[in-house]
Design a protein around this motif. Structure first.
Motif, PDB file in Angstrom:
ATOM      1  N   VAL A  68       0.845  -1.194   0.000  1.00  0.00           N
ATOM      2  CA  VAL A  68       0.000   0.000   0.000  1.00  0.00           C
ATOM      3  C   VAL A  68       0.884   1.248   0.000  1.00  0.00           C
ATOM      4  O   VAL A  68       0.691   2.173  -0.796  1.00  0.00           O
ATOM      5  N   GLY A  69       1.882   1.258   0.873  1.00  0.00           N
ATOM      6  CA  GLY A  69       2.782   2.404   0.951  1.00  0.00           C
ATOM      7  C   GLY A  69       3.596   2.578  -0.312  1.00  0.00           C
ATOM      8  O   GLY A  69       3.770   3.696  -0.811  1.00  0.00           O
ATOM      9  N   ALA A  70       4.083   1.460  -0.859  1.00  0.00           N
ATOM     10  CA  ALA A  70       4.929   1.517  -2.052  1.00  0.00           C
ATOM     11  C   ALA A  70       4.159   2.109  -3.226  1.00  0.00           C
ATOM     12  O   ALA A  70       4.633   3.026  -3.913  1.00  0.00           O
ATOM     13  N   TYR A  71       2.945   1.612  -3.450  1.00  0.00           N
ATOM     14  CA  TYR A  71       2.160   2.092  -4.587  1.00  0.00           C
ATOM     15  C   TYR A  71       1.712   3.542  -4.382  1.00  0.00           C
ATOM     16  O   TYR A  71       1.742   4.330  -5.322  1.00  0.00           O
ATOM     17  N   SER A  72       1.287   3.894  -3.151  1.00  0.00           N
ATOM     18  CA  SER A  72       0.833   5.272  -2.926  1.00  0.00           C
ATOM     19  C   SER A  72       1.970   6.239  -3.192  1.00  0.00           C
ATOM     20  O   SER A  72       1.800   7.253  -3.880  1.00  0.00           O
ATOM     21  N   SER A  73       3.138   5.954  -2.633  1.00  0.00           N
ATOM     22  CA  SER A  73       4.225   6.918  -2.771  1.00  0.00           C
ATOM     23  C   SER A  73       4.724   6.958  -4.213  1.00  0.00           C
ATOM     24  O   SER A  73       5.038   8.022  -4.743  1.00  0.00           O
ATOM     25  N   ALA A  74       4.763   5.791  -4.882  1.00  0.00           N
ATOM     26  CA  ALA A  74       5.221   5.776  -6.275  1.00  0.00           C
ATOM     27  C   ALA A  74       4.238   6.512  -7.175  1.00  0.00           C
ATOM     28  O   ALA A  74       4.637   7.211  -8.109  1.00  0.00           O
ATOM     29  N   LEU A 153       4.140  -1.539 -12.209  1.00  0.00           N
ATOM     30  CA  LEU A 153       4.256  -0.084 -12.358  1.00  0.00           C
ATOM     31  C   LEU A 153       5.697   0.237 -12.757  1.00  0.00           C
ATOM     32  O   LEU A 153       6.635  -0.086 -12.032  1.00  0.00           O
ATOM     33  N   VAL A 154       5.866   0.871 -13.922  1.00  0.00           N
ATOM     34  CA  VAL A 154       7.221   1.129 -14.416  1.00  0.00           C
ATOM     35  C   VAL A 154       7.590   2.613 -14.304  1.00  0.00           C
ATOM     36  O   VAL A 154       6.732   3.466 -14.125  1.00  0.00           O
ATOM     37  N   GLY A 155       8.876   2.872 -14.424  1.00  0.00           N
ATOM     38  CA  GLY A 155       9.356   4.246 -14.517  1.00  0.00           C
ATOM     39  C   GLY A 155       9.319   5.046 -13.229  1.00  0.00           C
ATOM     40  O   GLY A 155       9.103   6.250 -13.245  1.00  0.00           O
ATOM     41  N   ILE A 156       9.547   4.392 -12.094  1.00  0.00           N
ATOM     42  CA  ILE A 156       9.591   5.122 -10.827  1.00  0.00           C
ATOM     43  C   ILE A 156      11.007   5.697 -10.678  1.00  0.00           C
ATOM     44  O   ILE A 156      11.988   4.972 -10.834  1.00  0.00           O
ATOM     45  N   PRO A 157      11.137   7.000 -10.390  1.00  0.00           N
ATOM     46  CA  PRO A 157      12.476   7.588 -10.276  1.00  0.00           C
ATOM     47  C   PRO A 157      13.254   6.990  -9.093  1.00  0.00           C
ATOM     48  O   PRO A 157      12.655   6.615  -8.089  1.00  0.00           O
ATOM     49  N   ASP A 158      14.568   6.910  -9.214  1.00  0.00           N
ATOM     50  CA  ASP A 158      15.350   6.304  -8.121  1.00  0.00           C
ATOM     51  C   ASP A 158      15.837   7.374  -7.138  1.00  0.00           C
ATOM     52  O   ASP A 158      16.957   7.852  -7.222  1.00  0.00           O
ATOM     53  N   ALA A 228      10.096   1.109  -3.379  1.00  0.00           N
ATOM     54  CA  ALA A 228       9.638   1.459  -4.729  1.00  0.00           C
ATOM     55  C   ALA A 228      10.662   2.334  -5.443  1.00  0.00           C
ATOM     56  O   ALA A 228      10.966   2.132  -6.616  1.00  0.00           O
ATOM     57  N   HIS A 229      11.217   3.319  -4.706  1.00  0.00           N
ATOM     58  CA  HIS A 229      12.152   4.251  -5.337  1.00  0.00           C
ATOM     59  C   HIS A 229      13.580   3.723  -5.360  1.00  0.00           C
ATOM     60  O   HIS A 229      14.477   4.378  -5.863  1.00  0.00           O
ATOM     61  N   LEU A 230      13.782   2.532  -4.788  1.00  0.00           N
ATOM     62  CA  LEU A 230      15.087   1.876  -4.914  1.00  0.00           C
ATOM     63  C   LEU A 230      15.089   0.989  -6.152  1.00  0.00           C
ATOM     64  O   LEU A 230      16.005   1.034  -6.972  1.00  0.00           O
TER      65      LEU A 230
END
Lengths: 313, 405
Positions: A68-74, A153-158, A228-230
């Motif tokens: 839940v946290g990973a998707y919300s923040s991404a 979900l693709v293209g999340i900035p690192d 997610a951002h890693l």
């Protein structure tokens, strides 16, 4: 009055994380990836420790809250990030922490929604409910096209770096530590030790359990945002039952309800997974064997040293 | 020259983590990080001693070698491994042997990103073969893209994969491609004039294929006489099939996985709908015949590689593969074999083992003769090559023909 030891620890940890972060450009990206993975594992294990270890509730849904946290923040960084038109540095230092906070809050909300009705249950029943929750989250994510569905979900900035990862880990450990050493927090231990007795003493045990659950879910959500951002990519399949078990194993191996032991176990398991890589096919066999061996020789937990407690609260 | 790799078979020196430098076989109890840095330094020294002539070209591979999709990863890896052994036995690429460093993603999300970072920064690979599963390819490939290391995926068919960037290639066909190919096959070979479509609303794979099939039909002037939907996992398709039968099509297009497809074939034949049924690569599984039995006969679908392909090239590959691994190859074995050979070919053509030169040479591939067909890269870095269409006959998948796009 002197600053309490735990706050000095927090300050030092934040400074060290910031200091190392300044040199992260010189660190081998693979080592950095593994190190950041360790930091995320510490956050996950410490937050679950509050629920499973200190409060004695058996949750099997930690990966669900992490998802839940990973998707919300991404979703926040991928949709809002490009529209702001700010530089990457600004986004990393302003938008990213905001997205982590959002991830944590949404996960905490999910924790409240799951916890409020189900924490009246005890033991095995709670384990089943949380297990079900984790699976529901996974299936929902697989069927929502806006977040990529089963494709991911693709293209999340690192944005994840040493400072945010270990800063969050330090804050998590500090919050769990400070909470349990407060007058209010003794109630968590009372619930774990004997729920009936705690209730007889006038403690609202359900409320304690929900508090532990919500705080634990919050940090799981923040850890999800870091994850997610890693990795830069999210797939619902990555937050399955096995991921929850991995975190539970860290807590059990570290010794339920031990601060330092659980941190050591989180570090050990995350690093072990990487060092065993060169064993190829035998890797998972060795990993499992080591777990069995450790459980047989150290059933009380890996690392049982406890810092001296302050006299009376 | 046989260069051992990190995965098959693992000699004891590799088990201790000293894979590339057997001279350092002592078991060191230094910390993990300390040892790695130490090893890196000694390794660099060792390589410069060995001289440039014998220095292997390092190619990475990341596959699902264990876990749920282990079948996919292991068959791919066997193809890759066999290609490397053959190239090295023939003297390597421009006198330099190839060294494949294989990493396992455990069929798990979160592993691919780590192993690709490892392959690039620790192992210094110049190109990467990997991951057959689209999801994990989408995770690992962006990291290689940022580092400028070319990636060739053996079997990721999702269109999104090569959209990541100009370093990402694939040797398999894509979902839009197979939809188009089947429409062309229906029109040109089966002489279909009227066609019905039955697709799965719960699957982006199925809806995508149906869409591309429809587009090509319009171009060819094939009339779409009926279109019906089902939801993956349904057990009864008679209502949709009856409606389609009433429209009197010459053929049906059913983009579905083998589970649904088997039941659809069975029920279509029971209703007396005897027209040819066309599908996608999701049909390829022994379960199709197990479910549908004799009703599967007369179904057509595209495969990446057919084991009943009778061309000398394929026959020789199947014989060599069976001898090497004691089992028959699958489609992904051939794709893995082709992916590695394509990289080797790009190194020869570009006359350089630098990632940038390999990428340019890969993008300029026009007539690479692979086991799975003649491969040319289009501007989207997807392999433009014919698909093998097979027909089910007496429970066997018989190679029928290759259809070019």
């Amino acid at each position: 009055m002197k600053l309490p030891k735990s706050q000095i620890f927090l300050l030092v940890a934040l400074l060290v994380a910031g200091g190392f972060s300044a040199f992260s450009g010189r660190i081998d990206p693979y080592i950095l990836d593994v190190t950041l993975g360790v930091g995320i594992a510490i956050t996950l294990a410490s937050s679950l420790n509050l629920i499973n270890g200190f409060t004695g509730q058996f949750s099997l849904g930690h990966a669900g809250f992490m998802a839940v946290g990973a998707y919300s923040s991404a979703m926040l960084t991928t949709t809002l990030g490009p529209k702001l038109g700010a530089s990457a540095g600004v986004l990393q230092w302003v938008l990213f922490p905001a997205s982590l906070l959002l991830g944590g809050l949404v996960a905490a909300l999910a924790g409240l929604a799951v916890g409020a009705p189900s924490l009246r249950l005890k033991g095995d029943y709670l384990a089943i409910v949380t297990l079900g929750f984790g699976e529901i989250i996974k299936v929902i994510l697989q069927n929502v096209d806006a977040v990529g569905g089963a494709r991911g979900l693709v293209g999340i900035p690192d944005y994840t770096n040493l400072f945010w990862t270990f800063g969050v880990a330090a804050v998590t450990v500090y919050v769990v530590w400070a909470l349990l050493n407060s007058t209010y927090g003794r109630g968590f231990l009372a619930v774990a030790d004997d729920e009936v007795a705690a209730e007889a003493m006038g403690l609202n045990t359900t409320r304690y359990k929900i508090t532990a659950f919500v705080v634990g879910s919050f940090f799981a959500g923040v850890a999800g945002g870091l994850y997610a951002h890693l990795k830069g990519y999210l797939n619902p399949g990555g937050f399955d039952f096995n991921k929850s078990i991995e975190i539970v194993v860290m807590v059990i191996l570290g010794g339920m309800g031990r601060h330092v032991g659980v941190i050591v176990a989180a570090v050990l398991l995350a690093v072990l997974n990487e060092t065993l890589r060169s064993f190829g096919d035998y890797r998972m066999i060795l990993y499992s064997l080591l777990l069995i061996l450790l459980m047989l020789t150290r059933p009380q937990g890996l690392f049982t040293w406890t810092p001296r407690k302050k006299s009376a609260a | 020259m046989f260069v051992p790799n990190r995965y098959f078979p693992p000699p004891i020196s590799q088990l201790l983590g000293f894979s590339a430098s057997p001279r350092l076989c002592g078991l060191s109890l230094r910390g993990f990080f300390g040892r790695s840095f130490f090893l890196g330094a000694v390794l660099a020294l060792g390589v410069s001693w060995a001289g440039a002539a014998a220095e292997p070209i390092r190619i990475g591979e990341f596959s699902s070698l264990t876990g749920r999709e282990a079948g996919l990863g292991q068959y791919t890896h066997m193809g890759v491994q066999m290609a490397v052994e053959e190239i090295n036995a023939a003297g390597g690429v421009d006198g330099r042997p190839l060294l494949v460093l294989a990493e396992d993603t455990q069929s798990k999300a979160g592993e691919a990103a780590t192993v690709v970072r490892k392959l690039i920064t620790r192992d210094h690979v110049v190109a990467i073969v990997g991951e057959g599963a689209s999801g994990r390819c989408l995770e690992g490939a962006p990291i290689a893209q940022r580092a400028g290391i070319p990636v060739v995926s053996p079997a990721a068919t999702n269109p999104k994969v090569t959209e990541i960037g100009d370093c990402i290639f694939r040797v398999c066909f894509t979902d839009p491609f197979q939809g188009t190919v089947m429409a062309k096959f229906a029109h040109e070979t089966l002489k279909v004039r009227r066609v019905g479509v039955l697709s799965d609303v719960a699957s982006s794979y199925s809806l995508g294929l149906a869409g591309f099939f429809r587009q090509r039909c319009i171009v060819d002037g094939v009339e779409l006489v009926g279109e019906q939907k089902f939801s993956g996992g349904d057990k009864d398709y008679r209502a949709q099939l009856t409606a389609l039968k009433a429209a009197r099509p010459d053929a049906l297009f059913v983009p579905a996985y083998y589970g649904d497809a088997g039941l659809i074939l069975l029920q279509a034949r029971q209703l007396g709908l005897t027209v040819p049924v066309l599908g996608g690569d999701g049909f390829e599984a022994p379960e199709l015949v197990q479910i549908a039995g004799a009703a599967a006969d007369g179904a057509f679908f595209p495969v990446h590689f057919s084991t009943s392909d009778t061309s000398p090239r394929s026959r020789s590959f199947i014989a060599r593969y069976t001898q090497r691994w004691n089992k028959a190859p699958t489609g992904v074995s051939a794709l893995g074999y082709d992916a590695l050979n394509l990289i080797a070919d790009a190194i020869r053509r570009g006359k350089s083992a630098e990632p940038k030169a390999i990428r340019t040479a890969l993008a300029g591939t026009t007539g690479f003769e692979g086991i799975t067909g003649r491969i040319a890269m289009d501007s989207e870095r997807n392999a433009r090559k014919p698909a093998s269409i097979v027909r089910v006959e007496g429970g066997q998948f018989r190679f029928l023909q290759s259809v070019a796009p």
